[in-house]
Design a protein around this motif. Structure first.
Motif, PDB file in Angstrom:
ATOM      1  N   TRP A  18      61.893 -55.572  68.759  1.00 58.00           N
ATOM      2  CA  TRP A  18      63.300 -55.954  68.308  1.00 58.00           C
ATOM      3  C   TRP A  18      64.499 -55.107  69.283  1.00 58.00           C
ATOM      4  O   TRP A  18      65.413 -55.964  69.765  1.00 58.00           O
ATOM      5  CB  TRP A  18      63.612 -55.943  66.968  1.00 58.00           C
ATOM      6  N   ASP A  35      46.868 -60.693  62.402  1.00 62.22           N
ATOM      7  CA  ASP A  35      48.267 -60.724  61.873  1.00 62.22           C
ATOM      8  C   ASP A  35      49.013 -59.186  62.130  1.00 62.22           C
ATOM      9  O   ASP A  35      48.422 -58.535  62.357  1.00 62.22           O
ATOM     10  CB  ASP A  35      48.044 -61.059  60.429  1.00 62.22           C
ATOM     11  N   CYS A 202      58.048 -57.181  57.969  1.00 61.69           N
ATOM     12  CA  CYS A 202      57.422 -57.190  59.141  1.00 61.69           C
ATOM     13  C   CYS A 202      57.236 -58.805  59.670  1.00 61.69           C
ATOM     14  O   CYS A 202      57.237 -59.198  60.688  1.00 61.69           O
ATOM     15  CB  CYS A 202      55.810 -56.271  59.251  1.00 61.69           C
ATOM     16  N   ARG A 203      56.608 -59.388  58.382  1.00 57.83           N
ATOM     17  CA  ARG A 203      56.199 -61.030  58.851  1.00 57.83           C
ATOM     18  C   ARG A 203      57.618 -61.947  59.273  1.00 57.83           C
ATOM     19  O   ARG A 203      57.377 -62.595  60.210  1.00 57.83           O
ATOM     20  CB  ARG A 203      55.521 -61.526  57.728  1.00 57.83           C
ATOM     21  N   GLN A 204      58.599 -61.385  58.581  1.00 58.10           N
ATOM     22  CA  GLN A 204      59.812 -62.362  58.738  1.00 58.10           C
ATOM     23  C   GLN A 204      60.537 -61.690  60.259  1.00 58.10           C
ATOM     24  O   GLN A 204      60.861 -62.575  60.885  1.00 58.10           O
ATOM     25  CB  GLN A 204      60.892 -61.772  57.677  1.00 58.10           C
ATOM     26  N   HIS A 206      58.740 -60.593  62.714  1.00 58.33           N
ATOM     27  CA  HIS A 206      57.621 -61.289  63.598  1.00 58.33           C
ATOM     28  C   HIS A 206      58.234 -62.739  63.832  1.00 58.33           C
ATOM     29  O   HIS A 206      58.269 -63.136  64.998  1.00 58.33           O
ATOM     30  CB  HIS A 206      56.273 -61.230  63.186  1.00 58.33           C
ATOM     31  N   GLU A 207      58.663 -63.446  62.829  1.00 59.27           N
ATOM     32  CA  GLU A 207      58.988 -64.846  63.017  1.00 59.27           C
ATOM     33  C   GLU A 207      60.345 -65.003  63.715  1.00 59.27           C
ATOM     34  O   GLU A 207      60.464 -65.643  64.711  1.00 59.27           O
ATOM     35  CB  GLU A 207      59.452 -65.495  61.752  1.00 59.27           C
ATOM     36  N   ARG A 208      61.203 -64.072  63.677  1.00 59.70           N
ATOM     37  CA  ARG A 208      62.546 -63.942  64.361  1.00 59.70           C
ATOM     38  C   ARG A 208      62.456 -63.470  65.751  1.00 59.70           C
ATOM     39  O   ARG A 208      62.860 -64.236  66.858  1.00 59.70           O
ATOM     40  CB  ARG A 208      63.396 -62.931  63.692  1.00 59.70           C
ATOM     41  N   GLY A 210      59.456 -64.271  67.509  1.00 56.20           N
ATOM     42  CA  GLY A 210      58.691 -65.395  67.840  1.00 56.20           C
ATOM     43  C   GLY A 210      59.992 -66.552  68.529  1.00 56.20           C
ATOM     44  O   GLY A 210      59.266 -67.258  69.234  1.00 56.20           O
ATOM     45  N   ALA A 211      61.037 -66.546  67.776  1.00 59.81           N
ATOM     46  CA  ALA A 211      61.952 -67.562  68.300  1.00 59.81           C
ATOM     47  C   ALA A 211      62.711 -67.217  69.351  1.00 59.81           C
ATOM     48  O   ALA A 211      63.744 -67.661  69.907  1.00 59.81           O
ATOM     49  CB  ALA A 211      62.952 -67.638  67.101  1.00 59.81           C
ATOM     50  N   HIS A 212      62.413 -65.855  69.912  1.00 56.67           N
ATOM     51  CA  HIS A 212      63.327 -65.239  71.105  1.00 56.67           C
ATOM     52  C   HIS A 212      62.868 -65.850  72.464  1.00 56.67           C
ATOM     53  O   HIS A 212      61.381 -65.609  72.480  1.00 56.67           O
ATOM     54  CB  HIS A 212      63.135 -63.755  70.988  1.00 56.67           C
TER      55      HIS A 212
END
Length: 413
Positions: A18, A35, A202-204, A206-208, A210-212
């Motif tokens: 990030w 994961d 961490c999961r959230q 990772h979602e953010r 992935g949107a980049h």
């Protein structure tokens, strides 16, 4: 813009990815598990202890360790191995068990903690984290059973942000302590300290990520080796799914970093401190602590995370063994039931064990590895969640060619 490979999908690797993106780089995250947050980030204590960062290596620890080893419910267990890494780490650890060394290390980590708290606030604003992270800032109460130990720390707390409390004051602050079997000598309360669900974070994140548009994630991809050019510089990684080239590679793979670094003759002084946790559901009839509580003598911490009570404890020096030890879990259950007997449904608790990659000094290792193109963000021990935001920002600055926002004295290889 550089293309950076980050090795490791735990909280340190994800925050590093990030921070690099925020500085305008493209990032490929490579994680061997299928994961994110499957290692030490999976079910850790959840405490964000920015001001309670004293390293394990302290002047009184060797003598205490002998007592702990004789106590079947003690916080420490040691299994000698024919392993040079274990004995060299222990020798270095004992060299750090001196008062002046501990004080310098604590000052260093306090500065890192304060910076990390600010860095987390920036990340929250940027990433817009949701309620699933279960972030709260109830403050941290460290309770002491021994009068002499409490008197020593209470004298240091005079005039600072920390508050020295009597037994009755502790119970008034945290009513769940009224159920404990022990008579407490007192406690030290630090307002503003936080708790959160590291795995959910961490999961959230990772979602953010992935949107980049400049992020790529490779889960289930084991790094076998580094790609080395003719000058000896690292320019990428080799995985069974193919090579990934990069302008910079950041090693943030927890304990696995040690073996990977060794392939290019970089010796990382890391050893696993095995810890355990219980995650017990809190029902309507339970009285769980709202404040984050640490039992100093037992080395057990309690954090209410959402509708669960997270209990984390123990330092086992047993090598690369992440198995669930039934005896240690039973010991933890006994201690927990004696301290907070009505806090949660311990019969339905989910156990976990994880390996926390620690340095002998307790300080993480950041920055240059000595090999061009290879950077380090490793060795956070039990404070990976707490320090990850600061160390990610520091390493991202260094990779970008800027100066570290904090002095790196004692934080470099």
């Amino acid at each position: 813009m550089k293309h950076c490979v980050v090795i490791g999908g735990g909280v340190v690797g994800l925050t590093t990815a990030w921070a690099l993106l925020q500085r305008g780089h493209a990032v490929t995250l490579v994680e061997q598990a299928t994961d994110v947050a499957q290692g030490a980030s999976r079910a850790n204590g959840g405490q964000l202890s920015y001001r309670y960062v004293s390293p394990l290596a302290d002047a009184g620890v060797p003598l205490k360790a002998l007592r702990w080893l004789l106590d079947p419910d003690g916080p420490l267990r040691f299994k000698p191995e024919f392993d040079r890494a274990q004995w060299s780490w222990l020798a270095a650890f004992l060299r750090n068990c001196r008062g002046p060394v501990n004080r310098r290390a604590t000052e260093r980590l306090l500065a890192l903690g304060a910076y990390s708290q600010a860095a987390f606030a920036r990340l929250q604003q940027q990433a817009q984290l949701g309620e699933a992270v279960a972030l709260r800032a109830p403050g941290k109460l460290v309770v002491y059973r021994q009068q002499a130990e409490f008197a020593r720390v209470a004298a240091r707390a005079q005039g600072g942000a920390e508050q020295a409390l009597s037994h009755d004051d502790c119970v008034a602050l945290e009513p769940a302590l009224a159920d404990t079997e022990a008579t407490l000598a007192g406690g030290i309360f630090t307002p503003g300290e936080a708790v959160a669900d590291c795995h959910a974070f961490c999961r959230q994140l990772h979602e953010r990520l992935g949107a980049h548009e400049h992020f790529r994630g490779r889960l289930g991809a084991r790094v076998d080796s580094f790609l080395i050019d003719r000058t000896g510089a690292v320019f990428g990684v080799r995985t069974p799914a193919g090579d990934v080239t990069a302008d910079a590679v950041v090693l943030a793979a927890g304990l696995h970093s040690r073996a990977l670094a060794a392939t290019v003759d970089v010796r990382l002084p890391l050893y696993p401190l095995k810890g355990y946790s219980l995650t017990a559901p809190i029902g309507p009839g339970h009285r769980a602590p709202e404040v984050s509580v640490t039992d100093f003598e037992k080395k057990i911490l309690y954090a209410r995370i959402g509708s669960d009570l997270r209990v984390a404890a123990m330092v086992d020096l047993v090598g690369d063994d992440a198995s669930l030890d039934a005896g240690r879990l039973a010991s933890l259950q006994r201690s927990v039931r004696a301290t907070f007997p009505h806090a949660a449904d311990y019969d339905r608790a989910t156990p976990w064990a994880g390996l926390r990659p620690a340095t002998p000094s307790g300080a993480p290792i950041l920055g240059a590895s000595g090999i061009a193109g290879l950077w380090l963000n490793v060795g956070h021990g039990a404070l990976g969640f707490t320090f990850s935001f600061a160390t990610a920002d520091i390493v991202a600055a260094l990779v970008s060619g800027h100066a570290s926002p904090l002095p790196l004295d004692g934080l470099e290889l």
